[in-house]
Design a protein around this motif. Structure first.
Motif, PDB file in Angstrom:
ATOM      1  N   GLN A  41      -2.190   2.561   8.408  1.00 31.43           N
ATOM      2  CA  GLN A  41      -2.408   0.935   6.992  1.00 31.43           C
ATOM      3  C   GLN A  41      -3.114  -0.625   7.792  1.00 31.43           C
ATOM      4  O   GLN A  41      -3.668  -1.065   8.157  1.00 31.43           O
ATOM      5  CB  GLN A  41      -1.477   0.748   6.425  1.00 31.43           C
ATOM      6  N   SER A  45       5.259   2.225  14.181  1.00 33.51           N
ATOM      7  CA  SER A  45       4.329   1.514  14.541  1.00 33.51           C
ATOM      8  C   SER A  45       4.113   0.605  15.699  1.00 33.51           C
ATOM      9  O   SER A  45       4.274   0.340  15.740  1.00 33.51           O
ATOM     10  CB  SER A  45       3.580   0.603  12.758  1.00 33.51           C
ATOM     11  N   ILE A  58       7.746  -1.902  11.486  1.00 35.85           N
ATOM     12  CA  ILE A  58       8.432  -1.132  10.505  1.00 35.85           C
ATOM     13  C   ILE A  58       8.483  -0.249  12.059  1.00 35.85           C
ATOM     14  O   ILE A  58       7.478   0.485  11.614  1.00 35.85           O
ATOM     15  CB  ILE A  58       8.297  -1.295   9.128  1.00 35.85           C
ATOM     16  N   ASP A  59       9.596   0.567  11.994  1.00 33.21           N
ATOM     17  CA  ASP A  59       9.646   1.924  12.352  1.00 33.21           C
ATOM     18  C   ASP A  59       9.111   1.853  14.139  1.00 33.21           C
ATOM     19  O   ASP A  59       9.247   0.782  14.924  1.00 33.21           O
ATOM     20  CB  ASP A  59       9.413   3.372  11.882  1.00 33.21           C
ATOM     21  N   ASP A 117      -0.942   0.004  -3.942  1.00 33.82           N
ATOM     22  CA  ASP A 117      -0.513   1.156  -2.907  1.00 33.82           C
ATOM     23  C   ASP A 117       1.110   1.126  -3.071  1.00 33.82           C
ATOM     24  O   ASP A 117       1.483   0.427  -2.467  1.00 33.82           O
ATOM     25  CB  ASP A 117      -1.197   0.963  -1.627  1.00 33.82           C
ATOM     26  N   SER A 118       1.578   2.091  -3.112  1.00 34.36           N
ATOM     27  CA  SER A 118       3.313   2.921  -2.857  1.00 34.36           C
ATOM     28  C   SER A 118       3.700   2.643  -1.787  1.00 34.36           C
ATOM     29  O   SER A 118       5.244   2.679  -1.716  1.00 34.36           O
ATOM     30  CB  SER A 118       3.089   2.785  -3.791  1.00 34.36           C
ATOM     31  N   SER A 119       2.379   2.985  -0.828  1.00 39.50           N
ATOM     32  CA  SER A 119       3.579   3.194   0.330  1.00 39.50           C
ATOM     33  C   SER A 119       4.350   2.367   0.885  1.00 39.50           C
ATOM     34  O   SER A 119       4.257   0.876   0.997  1.00 39.50           O
ATOM     35  CB  SER A 119       2.232   4.072   1.585  1.00 39.50           C
ATOM     36  N   ARG A 120       5.145   2.746   2.162  1.00 38.66           N
ATOM     37  CA  ARG A 120       5.904   1.296   2.730  1.00 38.66           C
ATOM     38  C   ARG A 120       5.428   0.804   3.914  1.00 38.66           C
ATOM     39  O   ARG A 120       4.118   0.929   4.379  1.00 38.66           O
ATOM     40  CB  ARG A 120       6.587   2.376   3.127  1.00 38.66           C
ATOM     41  N   ASP A 121       5.432  -0.903   3.708  1.00 39.43           N
ATOM     42  CA  ASP A 121       4.671  -1.213   4.847  1.00 39.43           C
ATOM     43  C   ASP A 121       5.049  -1.262   6.142  1.00 39.43           C
ATOM     44  O   ASP A 121       6.563  -0.820   6.278  1.00 39.43           O
ATOM     45  CB  ASP A 121       5.488  -3.126   4.535  1.00 39.43           C
ATOM     46  N   MET A 122       3.805  -1.087   6.958  1.00 41.31           N
ATOM     47  CA  MET A 122       4.166  -0.931   8.558  1.00 41.31           C
ATOM     48  C   MET A 122       4.181  -2.262   9.057  1.00 41.31           C
ATOM     49  O   MET A 122       5.256  -1.977  10.781  1.00 41.31           O
ATOM     50  CB  MET A 122       2.977  -0.151   9.179  1.00 41.31           C
ATOM     51  N   ARG A 162      -3.994  -3.371  -1.124  1.00 45.09           N
ATOM     52  CA  ARG A 162      -2.479  -3.139  -1.055  1.00 45.09           C
ATOM     53  C   ARG A 162      -2.056  -3.615  -2.022  1.00 45.09           C
ATOM     54  O   ARG A 162      -0.360  -3.617  -3.002  1.00 45.09           O
ATOM     55  CB  ARG A 162      -1.756  -2.549   0.449  1.00 45.09           C
ATOM     56  N   THR A 210       5.635  -6.508   8.479  1.00 44.40           N
ATOM     57  CA  THR A 210       6.284  -7.795   7.650  1.00 44.40           C
ATOM     58  C   THR A 210       5.960  -8.893   8.193  1.00 44.40           C
ATOM     59  O   THR A 210       5.987  -8.882   8.966  1.00 44.40           O
ATOM     60  CB  THR A 210       7.568  -7.271   6.654  1.00 44.40           C
TER      61      THR A 210
END
Length: 561
Positions: A104, A49, A46-47, A24-29, A271, A31
């Motif tokens: 996610q 979320s 992240i952001d 899965d190349s999507s950004r981690d929501m 992922r 970590t």
């Protein structure tokens, strides 16, 4: 013992190099941040979320103890949330407003420090090394050179010691790993450890119990839950066998996340690759226990078991894991055994002329901390000498015992129950050692020379016919195999006399489904009959999915429904 060329033209013809597979190349929501000082974990969002997590718990009882899990309620995750010490695995669900469904899902593992007092030795005199077993299923010493060139180069240039004469002692994973972990052969392991009975494996004297008794913190984790070493057609463990235990994590990941298959294996779980859940847990375990002694075993199947070419996808990643262990100081006090249980047992690589040796010689490398090399130079000299001597899984068991007793004289060290003549690889092996002395049955021995018998020779026909008859008789003698079809000889592929003896290696093709079998038989020339241990017969073609109608584990490779 011959050493086939891994770059032979017939091997390169069937080899396809794989790049690292991105699940899965999507950004981690979300970590995970690990604090080295106090060994705590914080979850960072992240952001904008919005996330919550469900705790993964071991939930089964009796025969389902090792086969069930449950999830707790979804607990809201605040920014930089401190993971409670009772949470060892979780699924995190994240979404972004205005959506209220999870976009996610991530499964995380957490290893926390043990709450008891640190029993690690304090003085230099008492200093003992930690032990880390880092394994990949079904990879030979030839195949690792072909499919993992970066890792192979790393091992050659980074103070690792190889045993090129390491010969498996049994057919598949279970007997070879049980020889390493208990010193038992398959028959005694089944009788003593009763893997088919609830609680049987809990009473088994697995080597990590010896380390637990010395105050070591222990861990065990393996991917591919339905076919893992202690759970395939077995009851598994009634209670967690080690301090850190990865099975609930992998059960939940396989069930709760999207599964992407590669070569009929669950390669991606959500992922990231299934194997990385195991190796990431291994890195966590070593980092958390860096200031105390530990014993950990981390074993993977999902990028190697069914297709030798897929191993190449993890080449660079494996080097990355080893570099991480270096950078975090784990290697300073840890003996690492990087190894496999056997080579390819079936499929296109096994059917080649080199397949006989390919299957029997798994790779194995040792990393030994510098302080041990300085303190015990003779042991390291012996390890170097043993590079080209015959060794077996029983010797690795003796080595694991020896590590706990490095100052004990060799004559006082214990020997494996199934192989009294086996010994630690830190002691010099005799150059003339044979397979019998290493606890290896003649069928699995890669040492013998052989002489081809013409397939039209009357003996070849008799041996081949009797081999197929013996397999049929074995299968029909087991309850739960009524739907297995009777095999019939289709073609004699080869018959080879092993050394100057009455042992012959017979390879035949049988119908239905062009099944290919290989066996070492004892030939009685006066009676014109063979004797054979049918369970040790090899099945060389890929037979995944053909034997679902049989409930008997040891008939799976013979049964064609």
């Amino acid at each position: 013992m011959t050493h086939p060329n891994p770059f032979a033209s017939n091997i390169l013809k069937i080899y396809k190099k794989h790049s690292y597979i991105v699940c899965d190349s999507s950004r981690d929501m979300i970590t995970v941040n690990f604090n080295e000082t106090d060994s705590t974990y914080r979850l960072h969002k992240i952001d904008n979320s919005i996330c919550c997590y469900k705790k993964i718990l071991r939930a089964g009882v009796a025969d389902k103890a090792d086969h069930s899990y449950k999830l707790g309620p979804c607990v809201k995750i605040q920014q930089d949330f401190l993971v409670p010490t009772d949470v060892t695995a979780m699924i995190a669900y994240c979404h972004r407003p205005p959506h209220d469904y999870a976009v996610q899902k991530n499964v995380f593992s957490f290893v926390h420090p043990r709450k008891d007092s640190d029993k690690s030795p304090k003085s230099a005199h008492e200093k003992r090394p930690s032990v880390l077993l880092w394994g990949i299923d079904s990879v030979s010493r030839m195949t690792i050179e072909l499919t993992m060139p970066k890792m192979y180069e790393y091992l050659k240039t980074s103070n690792w010691f190889e045993l090129q004469g390491y010969n498996k002692m049994g057919d598949n994973t279970f007997p070879n790993l049980m020889a390493v972990l208990t010193g038992f052969n398959k028959t005694f392991a089944n009788a003593q450890c009763r893997p088919d009975k609830v609680g049987g494996l809990d009473a088994c004297p697995l080597i990590w119990k010896d380390y637990q008794a010395r105050g070591y913190t222990t861990a065990f984790a393996e991917d591919w839950s339905p076919f893992s070493t202690f759970d395939y057609s077995s009851m598994g463990f009634l209670h967690p066998p080690t301090d850190a235990y990865g099975r609930p994590l992998i059960l939940a990941a396989e069930k709760e996340l999207k599964v992407t298959h590669q070569s009929q294996l669950p390669y991606c779980l959500g992922r990231k690759p299934a194997a990385e859940y195991i190796y990431d847990l291994g890195v966590q375990f070593t980092r958390v226990n860096r200031n105390r002694t530990f014993f950990g075993m981390f074993w993977t199947n999902t990028f190697s078991h069914n297709d030798f070419t897929v191993t190449s996808a993890m080449d660079a990643k494996m080097v990355e894991y080893m570099r991480t262990l270096e950078k975090k100081g784990v290697m300073d006090n840890t003996i690492i055994i990087f190894f496999s249980d056997h080579g390819s047992r079936f499929g296109p690589l096994r059917i080649l002329d080199s397949g006989f040796v390919e299957e029997r010689l798994p790779f194995i490398y040792f990393h030994v901390p510098l302080w041990i090399q300085d303190k015990y130079p003779k042991l390291l000299r012996n390890l170097r000498v043993n590079k080209n001597r015959l060794t077996s899984p029983y010797d690795i068991h003796a080595t694991l015992k020896h590590i706990l007793e490095l100052d004990t004289p060799p004559e006082k060290l214990p020997h494996p129950d199934a192989c009294p003549s086996c010994q630690s690889v830190f002691l010099e092996m005799n150059w003339s050692r044979n397979c019998s002395q290493a606890g290896i049955e003649k069928h699995w021995c890669a040492c013998d020379s052989s002489f081809e018998l013409p397939t039209k020779d009357p003996r070849a026909k008799v041996m081949s016919t009797q081999l197929v008859d013996a397999i049929n008789k074995f299968v029909s003698s087991k309850k739960g195999t009524k739907r297995c079809r009777r095999l019939r000889l289709n073609r004699i592929i080869s018959v080879q006399q092993r050394s100057n003896s009455n042992h012959y290696l017979v390879q035949v093709k049988a119908q239905p489904r062009n099944a290919i079998f290989e066996a070492t038989v004892d030939w009685d020339p006066s009676a014109q009959t063979i004797s054979i241990r049918v369970p040790s017969v090899s099945r060389l073609d890929t037979y995944f999915g053909m034997s679902g109608c049989s409930s008997v584990k040891e008939t799976k490779k013979f049964c064609i429904c």
